[in-house]
Write an enzyme that holds these catalytic residues in place. Structure first.
Site, PDB file in Angstrom:
ATOM      1  N   HIS A 466      28.679 117.131 -54.189  1.00  0.00           N
ATOM      2  CA  HIS A 466      29.114 116.521 -52.927  1.00  0.00           C
ATOM      3  C   HIS A 466      28.754 117.489 -51.797  1.00  0.00           C
ATOM      4  O   HIS A 466      29.529 118.392 -51.477  1.00  0.00           O
ATOM      5  CB  HIS A 466      30.621 116.259 -52.926  1.00  0.00           C
ATOM      6  CG  HIS A 466      31.072 115.382 -54.051  1.00  0.00           C
ATOM      7  ND1 HIS A 466      32.386 115.289 -54.447  1.00  0.00           N
ATOM      8  CD2 HIS A 466      30.382 114.550 -54.866  1.00  0.00           C
ATOM      9  CE1 HIS A 466      32.483 114.429 -55.450  1.00  0.00           C
ATOM     10  NE2 HIS A 466      31.277 113.971 -55.727  1.00  0.00           N
ATOM     11  N   LEU A 467      27.603 117.288 -51.194  1.00  0.00           N
ATOM     12  CA  LEU A 467      27.041 118.262 -50.263  1.00  0.00           C
ATOM     13  C   LEU A 467      27.405 117.906 -48.829  1.00  0.00           C
ATOM     14  O   LEU A 467      26.999 116.865 -48.317  1.00  0.00           O
ATOM     15  CB  LEU A 467      25.523 118.323 -50.426  1.00  0.00           C
ATOM     16  CG  LEU A 467      25.053 118.624 -51.855  1.00  0.00           C
ATOM     17  CD1 LEU A 467      23.542 118.519 -51.953  1.00  0.00           C
ATOM     18  CD2 LEU A 467      25.535 119.985 -52.308  1.00  0.00           C
TER      19      LEU A 467
END
Length: 529
Positions: A466-467
């Site tokens: 989850h960037l």
């Protein structure tokens, strides 16, 4: 004489975010080009690749891994120089990484979006929940999200929350036996179990069939019931957009007045192409987007491009319960435990999400038994026994944006096109470490309640894919990369459709928010070009 452009808008990246933006623009009559570094690959081929692969736990393995468009598990793609091996499972192909997500589609709550104002830590979003809410509705309809309208998703078990102007487009799926038994026993001691809204439709939706419980969401849904970004890449093409594959963008060209006037891309056969447009949307993921901006020397007057990297860094627990629970039936993830999503504790430690993993555990179970030299008939018996009782808890933590957590173009490695790979420097902080101590107390409780036998309760830090934060959104040009419209402060015709804009991570999967923001970008641009 009027300026001639190759397109009204060029979208760089064909994942869920870029493709939704491209479709919304194309259906409103705009001339759109989509650039994708990878290729198009049919679902049947990915499924075949998975079935014939000996690397079942490597979710990138069934996907193309070309020297000019590598997956993130390519050894030199990420040079991780921080505290642990930062290597999220990203893909490069038409549709992007949502080919192998678990399809969790949560909304942020109002408090999530105002973390600093509410709890005095981190940053606030520059927009309110109410501004994003109608775009959440549109994103949920686009993805066919299945969810419960009656739950308090903050975990307080009070009233349906966050506020909704419309119900979920698809009702929730029935609870698995595994979920029901854990909920009955662990929930009896005060733990709040919530259904996870997800983009695995349980009824036919937008040409997709209802989920039939194959338990293959990761690495690939074999029937396409689970949403993937290629759905809207195809919609965009049918609406008139032009999709160019094998087209790796490597330079954004600046012109007069702070405008971006062209993008340069390179193909695997050596072609270098320059395309012009009235406006540009960079829709690569949260590591590739800042890399392109840094290589192009654009949008970085704040020196925040490539900084503030956040992942929902986590830990995990695996144990054998005292009763058969039969994980592995139905979708790979259905919900979790949310006592620590929101509350005044966030002043001191991160929010915590405990997700119940429901993937078929046979490979993990068998490897453990073989490592303990169990073979023959006893092996068969123990596989059946242990797999029936296997429990996996995947825990994620809220992270804060720190300027020292960075992604940069690699100084050591280049891909086959001569374009730099990535260098990531990522460290966890005390805010997260304090949350991990709380989570491990929960782990001990879960094992006690289920009379469990621990397999793993000290996993070390893990990637969660989850960037966020790397092209951060904010109120001021001096401290952020984009404003509340996802428009770069430095170039009014350059927008960033990526979860990398998110300034406060919360503890929930950011994809739905990214799609909502992307649809909003398209609406803004449709009025301007």
């Amino acid at each position: 004489m009027a300026t001639q452009y190759d397109a009204d808008v060029i979208v760089i990246g064909s994942g869920a975010l870029g493709s939704n933006a491209a479709y919304e623009l194309a259906r409103q009559g705009k001339d759109v080009i989509i650039l994708e570094a990878g290729e198009r690959i049919p679902r049947w081929k990915i499924v075949e690749n998975f079935r014939t692969s000996g690397r079942k736990s490597n979710f990138n393995a069934p996907y193309p891994n070309q020297p000019w468009a590598p997956t993130s598990y390519e050894e030199k793609y990420i040079d991780s120089v921080g505290e642990f091996e930062f290597r999220p499972g990203m893909l490069k192909l038409v549709g992007g990484t949502t080919w192998h997500w678990a399809a969790a589609t949560w909304r942020y709550t109002p408090n999530d979006m105002k973390l600093y104002s509410t709890y005095g830590v981190g940053r606030d979003w520059p927009i309110d929940y109410e501004e994003l809410e109608p775009y959440y509705v549109r994103a949920e309809k686009a993805l066919g999200v299945s969810g419960s309208d009656t739950e308090d998703q903050s975990g307080h078990n009070q009233r349906p929350w966050p506020p909704r102007s419309e119900p979920y487009p698809v009702p929730p799926e029935g609870e698995t036996y595994y979920f029901r038994r854990l909920k009955a026993r662990i929930g009896a001691e005060g733990y709040q179990f919530l259904h996870e809204p997800n983009a695995r439709t349980v009824q036919p939706w937008d040409g997709r069939p209802a989920c039939s419980g194959n338990n293959n969401c990761m690495p690939v849904c074999p029937i396409g019931a689970m949403y993937s970004g290629d759905v809207h890449a195809d919609h965009a093409v049918r609406a008139g957009a032009r999709l160019l594959t094998d087209a790796t963008a490597y330079h954004l060209e600046k012109g007069d007045g702070g405008k971006i006037i062209a993008v340069h891309y390179r193909s695997s056969n050596g072609d270098d192409v320059r395309l012009t447009a009235k406006a540009f949307i960079v829709a690569a993921h949260g590591l590739e987007t800042p890399k392109l901006l840094l290589m192009s020397d654009v949008a970085n007057s704040s020196d925040q491009v490539g900084r503030n990297l956040m992942d929902h860094t986590g830990i995990s627990l695996q144990f054998l319960a005292d009763e058969p629970l039969w994980s592995g039936r139905g979708q790979v993830q259905q919900g979790g435990i949310f006592n620590w999503r929101d509350g005044d504790f966030r002043r001191e430690h991160a929010a915590i999400k405990h997700a119940l993993g429901n993937a078929v555990p046979n490979e993990i179970v068998t490897r453990r038994l073989l490592d303990n030299l169990i073979v023959g008939p006893e092996l068969d018996e123990r596989i059946r026994h242990d797999a029936a009782r296997f429990v996996s808890i995947t825990t994620t933590f809220e992270t804060l944006p720190h300027a020292h957590n960075t992604v940069r173009p690699s100084r050591k490695y280049k891909d086959a096109l001569g374009i730099p790979m990535l260098e990531v420097d990522y460290r966890v902080d005390g805010y997260l470490e304090r949350a991990a101590r709380v989570a491990k107390q929960d782990f001990a409780n879960f094992v006690r309640i289920m009379n469990g036998t621990v397999i793993e309760d000290d996993s070390g830090w893990q990637n969660r894919d989850h960037l966020m934060g790397t092209v951060i959104m904010g109120e001021k040009a001096e401290t952020s990369v984009v404003n509340g419209e996802c428009r770069t402060w430095d170039h009014d015709n350059l927008f960033l459709a990526t979860t990398g804009v998110i300034p406060a991570s919360g503890v929930i999967n950011p994809t739905l928010s990214g799609v909502a923001l992307s649809i909003r970008i398209a609406d803004i641009l449709a009025r301007e070009v």
